[in-house]
Design a protein around this motif. Structure first.
Motif, PDB file in Angstrom:
ATOM      1  N   ALA A  19       0.834  -0.828  -0.588  1.00 41.97           N
ATOM      2  CA  ALA A  19       0.024   0.155   0.246  1.00 41.97           C
ATOM      3  C   ALA A  19       0.593   1.027  -0.133  1.00 41.97           C
ATOM      4  O   ALA A  19       0.472   2.556   0.047  1.00 41.97           O
ATOM      5  N   GLY A  20       2.044   0.844   0.104  1.00 39.72           N
ATOM      6  CA  GLY A  20       3.049   2.250  -0.008  1.00 39.72           C
ATOM      7  C   GLY A  20       3.073   2.852   1.349  1.00 39.72           C
ATOM      8  O   GLY A  20       4.104   3.865   1.072  1.00 39.72           O
ATOM      9  N   LYS A  21       2.515   2.621   2.174  1.00 35.56           N
ATOM     10  CA  LYS A  21       3.081   2.930   3.514  1.00 35.56           C
ATOM     11  C   LYS A  21       4.468   2.165   3.557  1.00 35.56           C
ATOM     12  O   LYS A  21       4.595   1.978   6.053  1.00 35.56           O
ATOM     13  N   ALA A  22       5.071   1.656   3.648  1.00 41.08           N
ATOM     14  CA  ALA A  22       5.793   0.720   4.644  1.00 41.08           C
ATOM     15  C   ALA A  22       6.709   1.736   5.671  1.00 41.08           C
ATOM     16  O   ALA A  22       7.971   1.103   6.543  1.00 41.08           O
ATOM     17  N   LYS A  23       6.508   2.562   5.412  1.00 39.01           N
ATOM     18  CA  LYS A  23       7.359   3.809   6.470  1.00 39.01           C
ATOM     19  C   LYS A  23       6.912   3.563   7.709  1.00 39.01           C
ATOM     20  O   LYS A  23       7.038   4.161   8.915  1.00 39.01           O
ATOM     21  N   LYS A  24       5.669   3.156   7.911  1.00 44.96           N
ATOM     22  CA  LYS A  24       5.333   2.909   9.250  1.00 44.96           C
ATOM     23  C   LYS A  24       5.559   1.672  10.292  1.00 44.96           C
ATOM     24  O   LYS A  24       5.674   1.450  11.331  1.00 44.96           O
ATOM     25  N   ILE A  25       6.771   0.762   8.946  1.00 44.71           N
ATOM     26  CA  ILE A  25       7.556  -0.611   9.025  1.00 44.71           C
ATOM     27  C   ILE A  25       8.776  -0.660  10.185  1.00 44.71           C
ATOM     28  O   ILE A  25       9.193   0.531   9.123  1.00 44.71           O
ATOM     29  N   LYS A  26       8.575  -0.282  11.682  1.00 38.94           N
ATOM     30  CA  LYS A  26      10.056  -0.575  12.223  1.00 38.94           C
ATOM     31  C   LYS A  26      11.211  -1.781  11.824  1.00 38.94           C
ATOM     32  O   LYS A  26      10.232  -2.936  11.843  1.00 38.94           O
ATOM     33  N   PRO A  27      12.109  -1.498  11.614  1.00 38.62           N
ATOM     34  CA  PRO A  27      12.394  -2.881  10.765  1.00 38.62           C
ATOM     35  C   PRO A  27      13.149  -3.437  12.517  1.00 38.62           C
ATOM     36  O   PRO A  27      12.709  -4.696  12.946  1.00 38.62           O
ATOM     37  N   SER A  28      12.834  -2.796  13.288  1.00 37.07           N
ATOM     38  CA  SER A  28      13.187  -3.458  14.445  1.00 37.07           C
ATOM     39  C   SER A  28      11.563  -4.378  15.154  1.00 37.07           C
ATOM     40  O   SER A  28      11.638  -5.418  16.112  1.00 37.07           O
TER      41      SER A  28
END
Length: 83
Positions: A19-28
């Motif tokens: 959905a183009g909301k990858a910024k909301k996913i934290k690598p941690s």
């Protein structure tokens, strides 16, 4: 964490990525899921070594295979969001 919960979390993360909301996913968060899956993998390997029945061994092997697939999916996702 049960395997089903880990899979569900990864599905949600994949949906966010699409959905183009990858910024909301934290690598941690992805790392935490990977750690839990790795613990499950180690436990399954121990159970396989202790299994005496072929049917139980086969069932555990299937669970191990699915767990490893999910670990691969999590690694791929982490690589994508870390770029």
């Amino acid at each position: 964490m049960a395997l089903a919960k880990s899979i569900e979390k990864l599905k949600k993360y994949y949906a966010r990525l699409e959905a183009g909301k990858a910024k909301k996913i934290k690598p941690s968060h992805v790392e935490r899921v990977m750690e839990k899956l790795s613990v499950r993998e180690r436990n399954l390997l121990e159970d396989i070594a202790a299994a005496k029945k072929p049917s139980k061994n086969k069932r555990l092997q299937q669970k191990l295979e699915e767990t490893r697939k999910q670990i691969d999916r999590a690694r791929w996702l982490k690589d994508r969001i870390s770029q």
